[in-house]
Each structure stands twice: as structure tokens, then as C-alpha cells.
Design an enzyme around this catalytic site. Sequence first.
Site, PDB file in Angstrom:
ATOM      1  N   GLU A  37       0.837  -1.210   0.000  1.00  0.00           N
ATOM      2  CA  GLU A  37       0.000   0.000   0.000  1.00  0.00           C
ATOM      3  C   GLU A  37       0.869   1.256   0.000  1.00  0.00           C
ATOM      4  O   GLU A  37       0.547   2.255  -0.659  1.00  0.00           O
ATOM      5  CB  GLU A  37      -0.923  -0.023   1.223  1.00  0.00           C
ATOM      6  CG  GLU A  37      -1.677   1.268   1.489  1.00  0.00           C
ATOM      7  CD  GLU A  37      -1.756   1.579   2.973  1.00  0.00           C
ATOM      8  OE1 GLU A  37      -1.332   2.690   3.379  1.00  0.00           O
ATOM      9  OE2 GLU A  37      -2.227   0.716   3.735  1.00  0.00           O
ATOM     10  N   HIS A  38       1.969   1.231   0.721  1.00  0.00           N
ATOM     11  CA  HIS A  38       2.910   2.359   0.737  1.00  0.00           C
ATOM     12  C   HIS A  38       3.697   2.452  -0.568  1.00  0.00           C
ATOM     13  O   HIS A  38       3.864   3.536  -1.137  1.00  0.00           O
ATOM     14  CB  HIS A  38       3.900   2.199   1.900  1.00  0.00           C
ATOM     15  CG  HIS A  38       3.371   2.624   3.222  1.00  0.00           C
ATOM     16  ND1 HIS A  38       3.843   3.725   3.904  1.00  0.00           N
ATOM     17  CD2 HIS A  38       2.387   2.108   3.994  1.00  0.00           C
ATOM     18  CE1 HIS A  38       3.187   3.861   5.043  1.00  0.00           C
ATOM     19  NE2 HIS A  38       2.302   2.879   5.125  1.00  0.00           N
ATOM     20  N   GLU A 115       4.751   3.955  11.538  1.00  0.00           N
ATOM     21  CA  GLU A 115       3.330   3.768  11.841  1.00  0.00           C
ATOM     22  C   GLU A 115       3.152   2.748  12.963  1.00  0.00           C
ATOM     23  O   GLU A 115       2.334   2.936  13.868  1.00  0.00           O
ATOM     24  CB  GLU A 115       2.572   3.301  10.596  1.00  0.00           C
ATOM     25  CG  GLU A 115       2.329   4.388   9.569  1.00  0.00           C
ATOM     26  CD  GLU A 115       1.415   3.899   8.447  1.00  0.00           C
ATOM     27  OE1 GLU A 115       0.674   2.911   8.667  1.00  0.00           O
ATOM     28  OE2 GLU A 115       1.444   4.514   7.360  1.00  0.00           O
TER      29      GLU A 115
END
Length: 475
Positions: A37-38, A115
Site C-alpha cells: 500500500e505504501h 506507523e
Amino acid sequence: MDLITATVSSQAAAALCIGVGSFSDPDDLPGLAHFLEHMVFMGSEKYPAENDFDAFLKKHGGSDNASTDCERTIFQFDVHKKYFREALDRWAQFFICPLMIEDAVDREVEAVDSEYQLARPSDSHRKEMLFGSLAKPGHPMGKFCWGNAQTLKHEPGEKLINTYERLRDFWRRYYSAHYMTLAVQSRESLDTLEEWVRDIFIKIPNNGEPRPNFSHLQQPFDTPAFHKLYRVVPVRKVHALTISWAVPPQGKNYRVKPLHYISWLIGHEGAGSILSLLRKKCWALALFGGNSETGFDQNSTYSIFSVSITLTDQGYQNFYQVVHLVFQYLKMLQTQGPQQRIYEEIQKIEDNEFHYQEQTDPIEFVENICENMQLFPKQDFLTGDQLMFHYDPQVIETALSLLTPLRANLLLLSPENEGHCPLREKWFGTSYNYEIIPEEWAQRWESDLKLNPDLHLPAENLFIGQLDLSRKIIL
């Protein structure tokens, strides 16, 4: 790929949901779906500059975000409508031909790790990871969905895993058009938006592979680790009790929403409710009951129903009696059976809230809709997650029958547990301990659970507005 559009706001927005998430992570690379996703945002063949898209959005009053859940990954952005066509083209390239250059891997591993480090002090995340660890061995609920520097960066000589190659393999396998749903919102005509979408997104590859499917992995918490009391040391100085049940997945019952019906009664705060009685005894400050409908609480393998109570000091000292009151209330609901009158009251409230809701920010609206498109048939894309369509007492009764003391798991958070919790959850380091439910309480709940006259159904609500055909409220 399915498409839905809306024309409500001057700000334009788009969201794309892919039917893959952390459940599909390889066992030897926890967090790979989140990492991908990153990585797809790190430039594309058509727009190779690494931070080009973010810079474009900031220049034109926009923003973007993405998130990875258990079985879905969602990307969304908004921008001034004047620049929507160009933004769509730039954004779509991340799903058509992302560069995912190898030189960016280490930097983005650090971003994922950041994160994770920010999430570690969160009691809600710590509870989820501890709860997931109770699943049967081999069930994807037990995976470390976040990923961090330890799991994603393999130093030379440590493991013979090429993270970069595995990342590209994962993208080729799962970022396929037939797993995707797209929602766009702008003030252009529907024909114009459809033309843009067809022209831009038709280039997303489709590998024709079967969708990821975990629905065969039923009853993940039918295991000796469940149905115990877990004492946990929280980060916040708070006493909190969570009673949880893992029941069969309820997605197919979305038109009835049995867990929503039950949660509305559990969370009721008027006369006869659990919270009103707990407050009279000075045992609780707040209570929440239900299912959050996140991938953690509801997916294709199970649904979670929880009752979470913020306890006072006195409530903490008497937490087993608090649990007892919750079980007494559930027994009352099971004895009384589903009530059409109550269901229709909730139904009217949900109808009114839906038809007279405030305008949602475009980026939030498209995010919600593109996920709904993964979950519901076309006629219910807009309403499937909000409305209660029809009363079915059998479906409600079946769900209620599962919420028994013998199927419940207890989680007790308190600073008082400090020094008594020698165990550590692997990824978040949560201090905890567990114990068997004392025989005295197990016996009371199994064979001697009596109805409490102070706990009863709410009285009829005479003040609910009725939605008529002209969409006016009649009192």
C-alpha cells in the site's frame, strides 16, 4: 471493476478498494500487504517523480490516504474539481504501472515501521493484537498485519528472502482489476465521469486469478485459549472490561442486521438497561455494545460481538458481578425473544438518519461507497451498511442464542494488573496474564443464571419521526 458516481460537492474525490488485505500476507513476510500500500505511491512509469502525486494534490487543495484491513485495501484522494481529470490519471498509474523502485524499499520500510511505533502505545491496537493471538494456529487472524522493520527488512545473511521481488509478485497477483471497485464524485456530468474512468482505468491489468477466499476458515476462536479471563496492563490509567463473543460471519444477514438490533438494546441507557443499573451501583461510567464492522470485527471467517465497559474503582473490584449483570440482561433478551416493536423503532431511526443526514465530505463518501461495493449487491451500495431492511425474528434469535456465558471471553484492563502479568504479546509487548473462570461464577452462569427484575426492555418510544412518501417527518 465496478463504478459508482455522485455529484454533490464542489470538491472532487475518488476511492478505490481492492479485495485483498493482511489475511493474504505470506507467513514469512508479515505486513507485506500494508507495505505494498505504501510502495505503489512511489512514482509510476508515466509520472516517475517519487512524490509527484502528493505535490500535485497539495498544490491544488487536495489530500490523499490509504489503509489496509484484513481483506481489503482502500486508496482515496480529493482535489479541486478543476484538476480532477489530471489527478485521476496520475493516481490511476499507481495501479497500472507503479515503479516501486528498489532504492525506495528501505525508506518505506522505515515509514511502515514508524506507523507501527506510533500505534504501539494505543490500548485499542494492543487489545486487537492480543485478541488475534488467541485464534487457532494457522488462522490469518493471528498474523502481524502491521509489519515493521524487523519483518520487512532482512539483513544479508539473516534470511534468504528478497522483499522487493516478493513485493512485485504480490502486486502482480492481487492488484488486479477484477478485485477492484471504484467510486468517484465530482460536479461533472455522469457521462463525462464515465468517459474519464473508462479511458483511464481500462489500463489496469486483469490477471483473471480467483479472488482470495478465507470463508472456509470458520470458528477461529473455538480454541482452549478463548473463554478465559485475560488481565492486561493498559497504557492509559483506566479500568475497562470487554466481554467478547466470536460468532459466524454475519455479512449475509446485512438486510436484517441482528447484531445491530442486539447492540442497540445492550447500549440503551434508559430505565431497565445495563448501564443505568451499573451507574446506580457506581460501578461503571460508560458502556458500548456491538460490532465495529471493521475487518477485525467482521470478515468472511467470523464476526465479533463485544460489550465494553469503562469501570469505576468500585466496579473494578466487583467486575465479576458486572459480567454477571451483562449475562442476566442477555438471558432476559433470549427469554423475551426478538421484539418487532423495538426492531421497527430502530428501523425508523436509521431511516430518518439516512434520509436527513448531513452532507459527508466527498473523500469520506467515496471511501465508504467503494467498500460497500465489495460487500453488497448493486441495489444496496448506498444503503447496505446503514438501513435495516426487514424484520426476521429467526435470524435475530439465532444470533442471540450464541451470546452465552460459556462462549464469552473476558478482557480486563487495569493499572492494578501491573506486576501480576508476566506474559508479553509478541508484537506490541502488551503485559498480560490469563486465568480460568472461577468455578463459582462458571456454575452460576451455566446452570443458575436467574433473571434480574431491574433489567428489562425499553419502553415504547412515542417520539420517533415517521418518514412518509413525500420525505417529510410526521410526529
